[in-house]
Write a protein that holds these residues in place. Structure first.
Motif, PDB file in Angstrom:
ATOM      1  N   LYS A 266       3.902  -5.061 -17.362  1.00  0.00           N
ATOM      2  CA  LYS A 266       2.813  -4.005 -16.938  1.00  0.00           C
ATOM      3  C   LYS A 266       3.174  -2.882 -16.358  1.00  0.00           C
ATOM      4  O   LYS A 266       2.671  -1.706 -16.645  1.00  0.00           O
ATOM      5  CB  LYS A 266       1.682  -4.971 -16.310  1.00  0.00           C
ATOM      6  CG  LYS A 266       1.306  -6.220 -16.742  1.00  0.00           C
ATOM      7  CD  LYS A 266       0.239  -5.703 -18.017  1.00  0.00           C
ATOM      8  CE  LYS A 266      -0.983  -5.213 -17.712  1.00  0.00           C
ATOM      9  NZ  LYS A 266      -1.724  -4.868 -18.827  1.00  0.00           N
ATOM     10  N   TYR A 267       4.355  -2.834 -15.540  1.00  0.00           N
ATOM     11  CA  TYR A 267       4.697  -1.503 -14.658  1.00  0.00           C
ATOM     12  C   TYR A 267       6.402  -1.615 -14.683  1.00  0.00           C
ATOM     13  O   TYR A 267       6.809  -2.939 -14.267  1.00  0.00           O
ATOM     14  CB  TYR A 267       4.053  -1.627 -13.567  1.00  0.00           C
ATOM     15  CG  TYR A 267       4.398  -0.554 -12.528  1.00  0.00           C
ATOM     16  CD1 TYR A 267       4.208   0.825 -12.446  1.00  0.00           C
ATOM     17  CD2 TYR A 267       5.330  -0.974 -11.312  1.00  0.00           C
ATOM     18  CE1 TYR A 267       4.809   1.750 -11.665  1.00  0.00           C
ATOM     19  CE2 TYR A 267       5.746  -0.087 -10.477  1.00  0.00           C
ATOM     20  CZ  TYR A 267       5.525   1.181 -10.516  1.00  0.00           C
ATOM     21  OH  TYR A 267       6.050   2.174  -9.889  1.00  0.00           O
ATOM     22  N   PHE A 268       6.962  -0.655 -14.943  1.00  0.00           N
ATOM     23  CA  PHE A 268       8.488  -0.532 -14.428  1.00  0.00           C
ATOM     24  C   PHE A 268       8.637   0.948 -13.999  1.00  0.00           C
ATOM     25  O   PHE A 268       8.217   1.980 -14.719  1.00  0.00           O
ATOM     26  CB  PHE A 268       9.354  -0.826 -15.382  1.00  0.00           C
ATOM     27  CG  PHE A 268      10.603  -0.903 -15.060  1.00  0.00           C
ATOM     28  CD1 PHE A 268      11.214  -1.830 -13.933  1.00  0.00           C
ATOM     29  CD2 PHE A 268      11.347   0.202 -15.719  1.00  0.00           C
ATOM     30  CE1 PHE A 268      12.524  -1.796 -13.732  1.00  0.00           C
ATOM     31  CE2 PHE A 268      12.844   0.130 -15.015  1.00  0.00           C
ATOM     32  CZ  PHE A 268      13.253  -0.650 -14.245  1.00  0.00           C
TER      33      PHE A 268
ATOM     34  N   SER B 284      -3.267 -11.734  -9.456  1.00  0.00           N
ATOM     35  CA  SER B 284      -4.199 -10.555  -9.937  1.00  0.00           C
ATOM     36  C   SER B 284      -2.924  -9.619  -9.409  1.00  0.00           C
ATOM     37  O   SER B 284      -2.387  -9.373  -8.712  1.00  0.00           O
ATOM     38  CB  SER B 284      -5.374 -10.342  -9.029  1.00  0.00           C
ATOM     39  OG  SER B 284      -4.917  -9.845  -7.694  1.00  0.00           O
ATOM     40  N   ILE B 285      -3.068  -8.580 -10.419  1.00  0.00           N
ATOM     41  CA  ILE B 285      -1.995  -7.382 -10.435  1.00  0.00           C
ATOM     42  C   ILE B 285      -2.454  -6.596  -9.194  1.00  0.00           C
ATOM     43  O   ILE B 285      -1.870  -5.972  -8.732  1.00  0.00           O
ATOM     44  CB  ILE B 285      -2.207  -6.575 -11.790  1.00  0.00           C
ATOM     45  CG1 ILE B 285      -1.017  -5.609 -11.805  1.00  0.00           C
ATOM     46  CG2 ILE B 285      -3.731  -5.741 -11.722  1.00  0.00           C
ATOM     47  CD1 ILE B 285      -0.835  -5.061 -13.265  1.00  0.00           C
ATOM     48  N   SER B 286      -3.885  -6.472  -8.832  1.00  0.00           N
ATOM     49  CA  SER B 286      -4.234  -5.661  -7.507  1.00  0.00           C
ATOM     50  C   SER B 286      -3.342  -6.176  -6.312  1.00  0.00           C
ATOM     51  O   SER B 286      -2.791  -5.600  -5.455  1.00  0.00           O
ATOM     52  CB  SER B 286      -5.686  -5.392  -7.331  1.00  0.00           C
ATOM     53  OG  SER B 286      -6.309  -6.913  -6.942  1.00  0.00           O
ATOM     54  N   LYS B 287      -3.585  -7.536  -6.074  1.00  0.00           N
ATOM     55  CA  LYS B 287      -2.758  -8.110  -5.258  1.00  0.00           C
ATOM     56  C   LYS B 287      -1.358  -8.039  -5.233  1.00  0.00           C
ATOM     57  O   LYS B 287      -0.511  -7.841  -3.992  1.00  0.00           O
ATOM     58  CB  LYS B 287      -2.964  -9.719  -5.033  1.00  0.00           C
ATOM     59  CG  LYS B 287      -4.560 -10.133  -4.908  1.00  0.00           C
ATOM     60  CD  LYS B 287      -4.433 -10.062  -3.293  1.00  0.00           C
ATOM     61  CE  LYS B 287      -5.957 -10.579  -2.974  1.00  0.00           C
ATOM     62  NZ  LYS B 287      -6.375 -10.541  -1.479  1.00  0.00           N
TER      63      LYS B 287
ATOM     64  N   ARG C 208       1.004  -6.097  -2.394  1.00  0.00           N
ATOM     65  CA  ARG C 208       2.380  -6.660  -1.844  1.00  0.00           C
ATOM     66  C   ARG C 208       3.317  -5.782  -1.671  1.00  0.00           C
ATOM     67  O   ARG C 208       4.296  -5.692  -0.924  1.00  0.00           O
ATOM     68  CB  ARG C 208       2.612  -8.067  -2.416  1.00  0.00           C
ATOM     69  CG  ARG C 208       4.082  -8.519  -1.985  1.00  0.00           C
ATOM     70  CD  ARG C 208       4.169  -9.893  -2.460  1.00  0.00           C
ATOM     71  NE  ARG C 208       3.409 -10.947  -2.115  1.00  0.00           N
ATOM     72  CZ  ARG C 208       3.684 -12.215  -2.469  1.00  0.00           C
ATOM     73  NH1 ARG C 208       4.290 -12.526  -3.540  1.00  0.00           N
ATOM     74  NH2 ARG C 208       2.753 -12.978  -1.918  1.00  0.00           N
ATOM     75  N   ALA C 209       3.367  -5.050  -2.946  1.00  0.00           N
ATOM     76  CA  ALA C 209       4.661  -3.989  -3.168  1.00  0.00           C
ATOM     77  C   ALA C 209       4.280  -2.868  -2.170  1.00  0.00           C
ATOM     78  O   ALA C 209       5.405  -2.396  -1.630  1.00  0.00           O
ATOM     79  CB  ALA C 209       4.464  -3.531  -4.567  1.00  0.00           C
TER      80      ALA C 209
ATOM     81  N   LEU D 248       3.265   3.596  -7.301  1.00  0.00           N
ATOM     82  CA  LEU D 248       2.236   2.429  -7.015  1.00  0.00           C
ATOM     83  C   LEU D 248       0.741   3.030  -7.129  1.00  0.00           C
ATOM     84  O   LEU D 248       0.119   2.257  -7.601  1.00  0.00           O
ATOM     85  CB  LEU D 248       2.573   1.379  -6.059  1.00  0.00           C
ATOM     86  CG  LEU D 248       3.628   0.367  -6.350  1.00  0.00           C
ATOM     87  CD1 LEU D 248       4.238  -0.294  -5.275  1.00  0.00           C
ATOM     88  CD2 LEU D 248       3.445  -0.609  -7.501  1.00  0.00           C
ATOM     89  N   ARG D 249       0.645   3.785  -6.519  1.00  0.00           N
ATOM     90  CA  ARG D 249      -0.624   4.565  -6.218  1.00  0.00           C
ATOM     91  C   ARG D 249      -1.098   4.955  -7.366  1.00  0.00           C
ATOM     92  O   ARG D 249      -2.171   4.926  -8.100  1.00  0.00           O
ATOM     93  CB  ARG D 249      -0.516   5.794  -5.253  1.00  0.00           C
ATOM     94  CG  ARG D 249      -0.664   5.302  -3.683  1.00  0.00           C
ATOM     95  CD  ARG D 249      -0.696   6.498  -2.974  1.00  0.00           C
ATOM     96  NE  ARG D 249      -0.531   6.121  -1.493  1.00  0.00           N
ATOM     97  CZ  ARG D 249      -0.029   6.719  -0.540  1.00  0.00           C
ATOM     98  NH1 ARG D 249       1.147   7.667  -1.056  1.00  0.00           N
ATOM     99  NH2 ARG D 249       0.142   5.979   0.625  1.00  0.00           N
ATOM    100  N   GLY D 250      -0.092   5.666  -8.434  1.00  0.00           N
ATOM    101  CA  GLY D 250      -0.215   6.195  -9.689  1.00  0.00           C
ATOM    102  C   GLY D 250      -0.822   4.820 -10.631  1.00  0.00           C
ATOM    103  O   GLY D 250      -1.204   5.382 -11.715  1.00  0.00           O
ATOM    104  N   ALA D 251      -0.075   3.795 -10.383  1.00  0.00           N
ATOM    105  CA  ALA D 251      -0.236   2.632 -11.270  1.00  0.00           C
ATOM    106  C   ALA D 251      -1.562   1.902 -11.157  1.00  0.00           C
ATOM    107  O   ALA D 251      -1.862   1.319 -11.875  1.00  0.00           O
ATOM    108  CB  ALA D 251       0.739   1.666 -11.070  1.00  0.00           C
ATOM    109  N   GLY D 252      -2.440   2.366 -10.265  1.00  0.00           N
ATOM    110  CA  GLY D 252      -3.812   1.804 -10.220  1.00  0.00           C
ATOM    111  C   GLY D 252      -4.295   1.303  -8.609  1.00  0.00           C
ATOM    112  O   GLY D 252      -5.389   0.805  -8.714  1.00  0.00           O
ATOM    113  N   ALA D 253      -3.516   1.333  -7.730  1.00  0.00           N
ATOM    114  CA  ALA D 253      -3.850   0.789  -6.425  1.00  0.00           C
ATOM    115  C   ALA D 253      -5.006   2.108  -5.839  1.00  0.00           C
ATOM    116  O   ALA D 253      -4.749   3.221  -6.346  1.00  0.00           O
ATOM    117  CB  ALA D 253      -2.843   0.821  -5.463  1.00  0.00           C
ATOM    118  N   GLU D 254      -5.788   1.568  -5.114  1.00  0.00           N
ATOM    119  CA  GLU D 254      -7.152   2.585  -4.770  1.00  0.00           C
ATOM    120  C   GLU D 254      -6.427   3.173  -3.365  1.00  0.00           C
ATOM    121  O   GLU D 254      -5.966   2.328  -2.603  1.00  0.00           O
ATOM    122  CB  GLU D 254      -8.147   1.536  -4.375  1.00  0.00           C
ATOM    123  CG  GLU D 254      -8.901   1.125  -5.603  1.00  0.00           C
ATOM    124  CD  GLU D 254      -9.303   2.176  -6.643  1.00  0.00           C
ATOM    125  OE1 GLU D 254      -9.871   3.089  -6.385  1.00  0.00           O
ATOM    126  OE2 GLU D 254      -9.239   2.059  -7.986  1.00  0.00           O
TER     127      GLU D 254
END
Length: 168
Positions: A73-75, A119-122, A126-127, A158-164
């Motif tokens: 999903k993300y790299f 879930s991807i948000s969790k 963690r990251a 990670l912020r750009g990947a969808g974290a609020e």
């Protein structure tokens, strides 16, 4: 209709030639310092390498079981960090297949699993928590500005990947 249940694996690629036997970098810095991957390394390459490892170590049947929801999903090449989505029943086999991967694109690699989440948000949280800890350790251990910038780039990616922002 039955819902497919998936898990998300947060992973980091490590390059052993840049880490000594004590588990820390050559200058005594923590081993969690991110290392940049080559620009040609892509999510597709990682997925095919992992599929090859699955086939080689567990056979075609195990590979078929994992293919239903197997996606990177993300790299990030800059930080060698990624998130992999797999079927819930195949998590253990995928983690074992990660362990058996020794080279990617001709470069020695250690495929480290940082955590597994539902879930991807969790997984992103963690990251982010881990990356903040790495930044603190780098500043405390006297890491160079470039190494601190690399760790801060992990947070930005990670912020750009969808974290609020309120999660940060």
């Amino acid at each position: 209709m039955v819902r497919l249940k998936t898990r998300y694996i947060l992973f980091q690629l490590r390059y052993p030639q840049e880490v000594d036997e004590t588990g820390v970098g050559g200058r005594g810095l923590p081993c969690d310092v991110p290392t940049e991957s080559t620009s040609t390394l892509s999510a597709r390459t990682l997925a095919s390498t992992l599929r090859l490892s699955m086939t080689k170590n567990f056979g075609d049947e195990a590979l078929a079981d994992t293919l239903t929801s197997f996606v990177v999903k993300y790299f990030s090449n800059k930080t060698s960090t990624g998130i992999l989505r797999v079927h819930r029943d195949a998590v253990e086999r995928v983690l074992a297949a990660m362990f058996f991967v020794q080279t990617v694109e001709g470069r020695d690699v250690i495929w480290e699993s940082v955590g597994v989440s539902g879930s991807i948000s969790k997984c992103e949280k963690r990251a982010i928590t881990r990356n903040r800890r790495v930044i603190r350790e780098l500043r405390r251990a006297g890491g160079t500005e470039a190494e601190v910038d690399m760790a801060e780039a992990m947070l930005e990616n990670l912020r750009g990947a969808g974290a609020e922002d309120d999660e940060l």
